[in-house]
Design a protein around this motif. Structure first.
Motif, PDB file in Angstrom:
ATOM      1  N   LYS A 116     -49.964  11.654 -29.380  1.00 38.25           N
ATOM      2  CA  LYS A 116     -50.424  11.190 -28.081  1.00 38.25           C
ATOM      3  C   LYS A 116     -49.545  11.671 -26.939  1.00 38.25           C
ATOM      4  O   LYS A 116     -50.022  11.883 -25.828  1.00 38.25           O
ATOM      5  CB  LYS A 116     -50.528   9.675 -28.089  1.00 38.25           C
ATOM      6  CG  LYS A 116     -51.629   9.210 -29.021  1.00 38.25           C
ATOM      7  CD  LYS A 116     -51.850   7.732 -28.949  1.00 38.25           C
ATOM      8  CE  LYS A 116     -52.493   7.307 -30.229  1.00 38.25           C
ATOM      9  NZ  LYS A 116     -53.735   6.741 -30.262  1.00 38.25           N
ATOM     10  N   LYS A 158     -47.267   2.219 -27.292  1.00 40.73           N
ATOM     11  CA  LYS A 158     -48.081   2.999 -28.228  1.00 40.73           C
ATOM     12  C   LYS A 158     -47.232   3.882 -29.123  1.00 40.73           C
ATOM     13  O   LYS A 158     -46.286   4.522 -28.662  1.00 40.73           O
ATOM     14  CB  LYS A 158     -49.009   3.934 -27.448  1.00 40.73           C
ATOM     15  CG  LYS A 158     -50.218   3.272 -26.878  1.00 40.73           C
ATOM     16  CD  LYS A 158     -51.135   4.366 -26.358  1.00 40.73           C
ATOM     17  CE  LYS A 158     -52.428   3.771 -25.865  1.00 40.73           C
ATOM     18  NZ  LYS A 158     -53.305   4.828 -25.351  1.00 40.73           N
ATOM     19  N   GLY A 165     -56.361   2.316 -34.186  1.00 40.16           N
ATOM     20  CA  GLY A 165     -56.001   1.037 -33.559  1.00 40.16           C
ATOM     21  C   GLY A 165     -54.657   0.485 -34.006  1.00 40.16           C
ATOM     22  O   GLY A 165     -54.231  -0.567 -33.546  1.00 40.16           O
ATOM     23  N   GLU A 200     -47.339   3.230 -21.432  1.00 42.13           N
ATOM     24  CA  GLU A 200     -48.180   3.584 -20.295  1.00 42.13           C
ATOM     25  C   GLU A 200     -48.752   2.311 -19.685  1.00 42.13           C
ATOM     26  O   GLU A 200     -48.736   1.245 -20.299  1.00 42.13           O
ATOM     27  CB  GLU A 200     -49.291   4.574 -20.697  1.00 42.13           C
ATOM     28  CG  GLU A 200     -50.301   4.029 -21.669  1.00 42.13           C
ATOM     29  CD  GLU A 200     -51.287   5.105 -22.169  1.00 42.13           C
ATOM     30  OE1 GLU A 200     -50.993   6.315 -22.111  1.00 42.13           O
ATOM     31  OE2 GLU A 200     -52.364   4.701 -22.630  1.00 42.13           O
ATOM     32  N   LYS A 201     -49.229   2.439 -18.485  1.00 48.65           N
ATOM     33  CA  LYS A 201     -49.816   1.299 -17.786  1.00 48.65           C
ATOM     34  C   LYS A 201     -51.020   0.795 -18.579  1.00 48.65           C
ATOM     35  O   LYS A 201     -51.813   1.593 -19.073  1.00 48.65           O
ATOM     36  CB  LYS A 201     -50.267   1.773 -16.402  1.00 48.65           C
ATOM     37  CG  LYS A 201     -50.835   0.687 -15.528  1.00 48.65           C
ATOM     38  CD  LYS A 201     -49.782   0.109 -14.616  1.00 48.65           C
ATOM     39  CE  LYS A 201     -50.304  -1.104 -13.859  1.00 48.65           C
ATOM     40  NZ  LYS A 201     -49.209  -2.047 -13.554  1.00 48.65           N
ATOM     41  N   ILE A 203     -54.525  -0.504 -18.473  1.00 49.20           N
ATOM     42  CA  ILE A 203     -55.620  -0.534 -17.502  1.00 49.20           C
ATOM     43  C   ILE A 203     -56.354  -1.869 -17.685  1.00 49.20           C
ATOM     44  O   ILE A 203     -56.821  -2.177 -18.777  1.00 49.20           O
ATOM     45  CB  ILE A 203     -56.605   0.634 -17.738  1.00 49.20           C
ATOM     46  CG1 ILE A 203     -55.858   1.974 -17.767  1.00 49.20           C
ATOM     47  CG2 ILE A 203     -57.706   0.643 -16.691  1.00 49.20           C
ATOM     48  CD1 ILE A 203     -55.175   2.372 -16.486  1.00 49.20           C
ATOM     49  N   HIS A 208     -63.931   1.565 -22.998  1.00 45.79           N
ATOM     50  CA  HIS A 208     -63.606   2.784 -23.747  1.00 45.79           C
ATOM     51  C   HIS A 208     -64.828   3.700 -23.711  1.00 45.79           C
ATOM     52  O   HIS A 208     -65.881   3.357 -24.234  1.00 45.79           O
ATOM     53  CB  HIS A 208     -63.235   2.435 -25.189  1.00 45.79           C
ATOM     54  CG  HIS A 208     -62.987   3.640 -26.041  1.00 45.79           C
ATOM     55  ND1 HIS A 208     -61.758   3.932 -26.583  1.00 45.79           N
ATOM     56  CD2 HIS A 208     -63.809   4.651 -26.433  1.00 45.79           C
ATOM     57  CE1 HIS A 208     -61.840   5.063 -27.271  1.00 45.79           C
ATOM     58  NE2 HIS A 208     -63.083   5.518 -27.199  1.00 45.79           N
ATOM     59  N   GLN A 232     -64.486  -3.908 -29.332  1.00 42.36           N
ATOM     60  CA  GLN A 232     -63.406  -3.627 -30.277  1.00 42.36           C
ATOM     61  C   GLN A 232     -62.705  -4.915 -30.674  1.00 42.36           C
ATOM     62  O   GLN A 232     -62.620  -5.841 -29.888  1.00 42.36           O
ATOM     63  CB  GLN A 232     -62.344  -2.723 -29.624  1.00 42.36           C
ATOM     64  CG  GLN A 232     -62.884  -1.483 -28.964  1.00 42.36           C
ATOM     65  CD  GLN A 232     -61.772  -0.588 -28.411  1.00 42.36           C
ATOM     66  OE1 GLN A 232     -60.647  -1.037 -28.192  1.00 42.36           O
ATOM     67  NE2 GLN A 232     -62.095   0.680 -28.182  1.00 42.36           N
ATOM     68  N   GLU A 275     -61.159  10.997 -25.623  1.00 40.40           N
ATOM     69  CA  GLU A 275     -61.298   9.568 -25.332  1.00 40.40           C
ATOM     70  C   GLU A 275     -60.683   9.216 -23.978  1.00 40.40           C
ATOM     71  O   GLU A 275     -59.606   9.709 -23.632  1.00 40.40           O
ATOM     72  CB  GLU A 275     -60.609   8.728 -26.422  1.00 40.40           C
ATOM     73  CG  GLU A 275     -61.226   8.904 -27.797  1.00 40.40           C
ATOM     74  CD  GLU A 275     -60.709   7.879 -28.805  1.00 40.40           C
ATOM     75  OE1 GLU A 275     -61.447   7.571 -29.741  1.00 40.40           O
ATOM     76  OE2 GLU A 275     -59.560   7.401 -28.659  1.00 40.40           O
ATOM     77  N   LEU A 287     -57.109   9.217 -22.779  1.00 41.07           N
ATOM     78  CA  LEU A 287     -56.334   8.461 -23.767  1.00 41.07           C
ATOM     79  C   LEU A 287     -55.762   9.373 -24.835  1.00 41.07           C
ATOM     80  O   LEU A 287     -54.580   9.415 -25.097  1.00 41.07           O
ATOM     81  CB  LEU A 287     -57.231   7.465 -24.491  1.00 41.07           C
ATOM     82  CG  LEU A 287     -57.422   6.073 -23.962  1.00 41.07           C
ATOM     83  CD1 LEU A 287     -58.267   5.282 -24.946  1.00 41.07           C
ATOM     84  CD2 LEU A 287     -56.080   5.401 -23.752  1.00 41.07           C
ATOM     85  N   GLU A 288     -56.657  10.084 -25.512  1.00 37.55           N
ATOM     86  CA  GLU A 288     -56.248  10.964 -26.595  1.00 37.55           C
ATOM     87  C   GLU A 288     -57.442  11.838 -26.952  1.00 37.55           C
ATOM     88  O   GLU A 288     -58.568  11.563 -26.555  1.00 37.55           O
ATOM     89  CB  GLU A 288     -55.831  10.157 -27.835  1.00 37.55           C
ATOM     90  CG  GLU A 288     -56.956   9.325 -28.427  1.00 37.55           C
ATOM     91  CD  GLU A 288     -56.653   8.802 -29.831  1.00 37.55           C
ATOM     92  OE1 GLU A 288     -55.729   9.316 -30.479  1.00 37.55           O
ATOM     93  OE2 GLU A 288     -57.374   7.908 -30.277  1.00 37.55           O
ATOM     94  N   THR A 447     -63.263  -3.832 -23.098  1.00 35.57           N
ATOM     95  CA  THR A 447     -62.612  -3.880 -24.416  1.00 35.57           C
ATOM     96  C   THR A 447     -62.187  -5.309 -24.754  1.00 35.57           C
ATOM     97  O   THR A 447     -61.890  -5.612 -25.894  1.00 35.57           O
ATOM     98  CB  THR A 447     -61.393  -2.933 -24.501  1.00 35.57           C
ATOM     99  OG1 THR A 447     -60.472  -3.303 -23.478  1.00 35.57           O
ATOM    100  CG2 THR A 447     -61.806  -1.491 -24.320  1.00 35.57           C
TER     101      THR A 447
HETATM  102  P1  ADP Z   1     -56.178   5.017 -31.466  1.00 35.53           P
HETATM  103  O1  ADP Z   1     -55.570   6.314 -31.834  1.00 35.53           O
HETATM  104  O2  ADP Z   1     -55.687   3.910 -32.308  1.00 35.53           O
HETATM  105  O3  ADP Z   1     -57.647   5.111 -31.368  1.00 35.53           O
HETATM  106  P2  ADP Z   1     -56.158   4.913 -28.535  1.00 35.53           P
HETATM  107  O4  ADP Z   1     -55.098   5.482 -27.674  1.00 35.53           O
HETATM  108  O5  ADP Z   1     -57.431   5.656 -28.594  1.00 35.53           O
HETATM  109  O6  ADP Z   1     -55.579   4.708 -30.010  1.00 35.53           O
HETATM  110  O7  ADP Z   1     -56.409   3.425 -28.072  1.00 35.53           O
HETATM  111  C1  ADP Z   1     -57.219   2.542 -28.810  1.00 35.53           C
HETATM  112  C2  ADP Z   1     -57.832   1.498 -27.882  1.00 35.53           C
HETATM  113  O8  ADP Z   1     -56.817   0.764 -27.178  1.00 35.53           O
HETATM  114  C3  ADP Z   1     -58.687   2.088 -26.785  1.00 35.53           C
HETATM  115  O9  ADP Z   1     -59.993   2.270 -27.226  1.00 35.53           O
HETATM  116  C4  ADP Z   1     -58.597   1.047 -25.696  1.00 35.53           C
HETATM  117  O10 ADP Z   1     -59.458  -0.023 -25.976  1.00 35.53           O
HETATM  118  C5  ADP Z   1     -57.197   0.514 -25.841  1.00 35.53           C
HETATM  119  N1  ADP Z   1     -56.258   1.184 -24.924  1.00 35.53           N
HETATM  120  C6  ADP Z   1     -55.489   2.242 -25.208  1.00 35.53           C
HETATM  121  N2  ADP Z   1     -54.715   2.592 -24.157  1.00 35.53           N
HETATM  122  C7  ADP Z   1     -54.998   1.721 -23.169  1.00 35.53           C
HETATM  123  C8  ADP Z   1     -54.510   1.537 -21.831  1.00 35.53           C
HETATM  124  N3  ADP Z   1     -53.568   2.307 -21.306  1.00 35.53           N
HETATM  125  N4  ADP Z   1     -55.027   0.524 -21.109  1.00 35.53           N
HETATM  126  C9  ADP Z   1     -55.971  -0.281 -21.635  1.00 35.53           C
HETATM  127  N5  ADP Z   1     -56.453  -0.167 -22.879  1.00 35.53           N
HETATM  128  C10 ADP Z   1     -55.984   0.814 -23.652  1.00 35.53           C
END
Ligand code: ADP
Ligand code: ADP
Ligand code: MG
Length: 669
Positions: A116, A158, A165, A200-201, A203, A208, A232, A275, A287-288, A447
């Protein structure tokens, strides 16, 4: 084109890949562990090769064994599915070196998007909007607290290597931060063998939303539009849909363009997913990127008509994409429900066991009173199969497509009604509850949806009028069938039906039975100026499903005979229903209510797992919130805390002990 491919995966995704390969005239080789011998995928594959014991670390994750199986079978390419080796650049390189094609993106792209932290840097450089935060690694708790204060709470902690998750936590304060940082580091190390962590902040109130991209080896990259996966639990998706109800055309295009730009930056040449988290105001942040087929890919297939597995195979074989961005359009709406062996009534904890009963909805086109819908059911198991503790407890991915979102929601509700499982805890009632909620129907997702809508956990829903009618009619009809089968048809026509949810006595409903000319059962509701008409009753003693048509609309209920009545579930409503003569009903009203056993002094294992530690001893004084036991299950550590102050009276397990759900670990005096 390849003539033979090997599938380095299991369960429903292996089945899914076999179906497409078969359609393309490609023969399949399936590798399998001990636990998967004789599985559905095993039965469907053209060839199978055993690669070791059940734990994935000794079978599906061992590269040497997969390569050896490719050699032995003469397969030309490997499809990794998702999870396991699907995002492992070392594996992709290894195959390349051995002259075997990897059905996925090039190793460089996997690596660039593999963790990430690195992918976020790439995204920022490609002009993709990223979540504000700290781009570097964080080593110590003090440093983490300091950075969190710079970013401003709430902050998300993270694991850089995280996925599924796992290795994610929100911190709202310095204390949260200190505890969460250590927890994420520990979880990341056990789950991913990599304890790098970043911040990270968080949100607030996010959704998602992700973009499906597809590339080939000739520089073509397209967006197959968006999916929303905001429903989720534990940061893991359970319900997904395409397209997202939030996006307008302009945002959809902006997200698609950014996703394609990022894919282009790493020469992406297969199916992949970018994502984002999005605010309710349609702001969005990267996100990733998942460099593989995504679990929820079927909803995209349903709205675009593109078979993503086929496209991955074609692109891996060097074919040029047969369509461009302008050829792609969104057609209708699709929803996916992930059916998991997990107990929604107990915090969605995983459940294992034998699927003693498994009835699935029919795939293909259906008609409901509100319109047509199409069902697709990607299942990896059959009735009689074991859901083991070794792998992800997903049973199937149930999808419904319709021309409109409302139609897809209705179709999903009906498909879930036609799904019956027994033997393992499962989340079908929960999925059904969401489909019945006005908030879900209105598309106001977040979420936090599950936490918002079920703040005290999931306990099912209360019956609305139609469901009350269904409960009354089902119980009355079963009672009739049973008395008839007993060869002692009472000619009683007046009954009291008691509907009880939980530990209550039950709401009485007086009915008066008769049969009309067409043999439909008519139930006059006493005190109400209406009657119910039940026809086409399809049930006999021993069956777990009751099917009938109530007032012209068909329904299916899950039924079980118990000592003094019936346990009936319709969608998210479950109740104990008793059919009594008026005299018995009177007696029943005077019986004392049975009180449930007092478990408040016990700390019980919430799920099957392994005891990691019990850091308390007999005689010890424990304060509310203190850790009393740590249980590991599905690679996750669950910390059980004291819910009130007390003195430990007994400790009944120790580190290393396997425990079942409800096993008592610690008892307070
Ligand atoms: P994974 O690799 O486990 O899928 P992600 O980075 O995609 O990890 O994050 C999984 C979930 O966590 C996202 O779908 C979202 O719901 C929540 N999430 C991740 N980062 C943030 C963020 N910075 N702010 C709010 N929710 C987040
Ligand atoms: P999706 O967005 O498709 O739901 P997830 O991130 O939830 O993707 O992961 C999909 C599957 O891959 C799940 O079975 C999950 O357990 C597995 N998975 C994802 N990332 C990892 C990882 N880093 N290590 C092990 N399994 C993973
Ligand atoms: Mg993710």
């Amino acid at each position: 084109m390849f003539s033979k491919i090997l599938i380095a995966n299991r369960g429903e995704i292996a089945v899914r890949i076999i179906k497409t390969a078969r359609r393309m005239g490609i023969s399949t080789v399936l590798v399998h562990s001990d636990a998967d011998t004789g599985s559905l995928a095993y039965e469907m594959a053209d060839e199978t090769i055993h690669i070791g014991p059940s734990p994935a670390a000794q079978s599906y994750l061992v590269q040497d064994k997969i390569v050896e199986a490719v050699r032995r079978s003469g397969a030309e390419a490997v499809h990794p599915g998702f999870g396991f080796l699907s995002e492992n650049p070392v594996f992709a390189r290894r195959l390349e070196a051995e002259g075997i094609t990897f059905i996925g993106p090039n190793p460089h792209a996997i690596e660039a998007m593999g963790d990430k932290i690195t992918s976020k840097k790439f995204a920022a450089e490609a002009g993709v909007s990223t979540v504000p935060g700290h781009m570097g690694l964080i080593e110590t708790t003090d440093h983490a607290v300091q950075i969190a204060n710079e970013i401003g709470y709430p902050v998300m902690i993270k694991a850089s290597a995280g996925g599924g998750g796992k290795g994610i936590r929100v911190a709202h304060s310095d204390d949260d931060m200190a505890e969460g940082f250590a927890a994420v580091k520990a979880e990341a190390l056990t789950a991913f063998g990599d304890d790098r962590v970043f911040l990270e902040k968080f949100i607030v109130d996010p959704r998602h939303i992700e973009i499906q991209v597809l590339g080939d080896k000739h520089g073509n990259i397209v967006s197959l539009f968006d999916r929303e996966c905001s429903i989720q639990r534990r940061n893991q998706k359970v319900i997904e849909e395409a397209p997202s109800p939030l996006l307008d055309d302009a945002t959809r295009k902006a997200m698609g363009d950014q996703a394609v730009a990022l894919a282009r930056a790493v020469n992406y040449d297969s199916a992949g997913t970018v994502e984002f988290v999005a605010g309710q105001d349609r702001s969005f942040y990267f996100l990733e990127m998942n460099t593989r087929l995504q679990v929820e890919h079927p909803v995209t297939e349903l709205i675009t008509g593109v078979d993503l597995v086929e496209q991955m195979i074609r692109s891996a074989a060097g074919e040029r994409m047969a369509f461009g961005q302008d050829d792609l359009k969104i057609d209708g709406w699709a929803i996916e429900s992930r059916i998991y062996a997990e107990d929604p009534y107990r915090g969605f904890l995983p459940s294992i066991g034998r699927l003693v009963r498994y009835e699935q909805p029919e795939e293909g086109e259906h008609h409901s009173p509100t319109g047509p819908y199409v069902v697709r059911n990607d299942s990896g198991v059959r009735e009689g199969d074991e859901i083991s503790m070794f792998y992800d407890p997903m049973i199937s991915k149930l999808c419904a497509w319709a021309p409109t979102r409302a139609g897809a929601v209705e179709g999903m509700a009906r498909a879930l009604e036609d799904t019956h499982l027994n033997g393992v805890g499962h989340n079908v009632p929960f999925l059904a509850a969401v489909m019945d909620q006005d908030r879900f129907k209105s598309g106001k997702l977040a979420t936090s949806y599950i936490k918002d809508e079920f703040p005290d956990g999931f306990h099912g829903l209360s019956p609305d009028r139609r469901q009350t009618d269904i409960l009354i009619a089902t119980a009355a009809a079963m009672n009739e069938v049973l008395t008839e089968a007993a060869g002692d048809p009472s000619d009683r026509t007046e009954w009291i039906v008691l509907i009880a949810q939980g530990n209550e006595k039950g709401e009485p409903h007086g009915i008066s039975l008769s049969y009309d000319d067409e043999e439909a059962l008519t139930l006059d509701l006493v005190g109400e100026d209406r009657a119910l008409s039940l026809s086409q009753i399809d049930w006999r003693p021993g069956l777990a499903q009751f099917k009938a048509v109530l007032d012209d609309e068909p329904f299916t209920a899950e039924v079980k005979r118990v000592a003094d009545g019936f346990d009936i579930r319709h969608r998210a409503v479950r109740a104990r229903v008793r059919v009594l003569s008026p005299r018995l009903a009177e007696l029943h009203a005077r019986l004392p209510i049975k009180v449930a056993a007092d478990t408040s002094k016990l700390i019980q294992s919430p799920m099957p797992g392994l005891v990691v530690a019990i850091p308390v001893t007999v005689g010890q004084e424990v304060k509310t919130g203190e850790t009393v036991a740590i249980i590991e299950a599905m690679k996750m550590q669950n910390i059980l805390k004291a819910e009130r102050d007390g003195v430990v009276k007994a400790v009944s397990a120790k580190a290393g002990d396997p425990v079942a759900a409800d096993d008592v670990l610690v008892e307070f005096g």
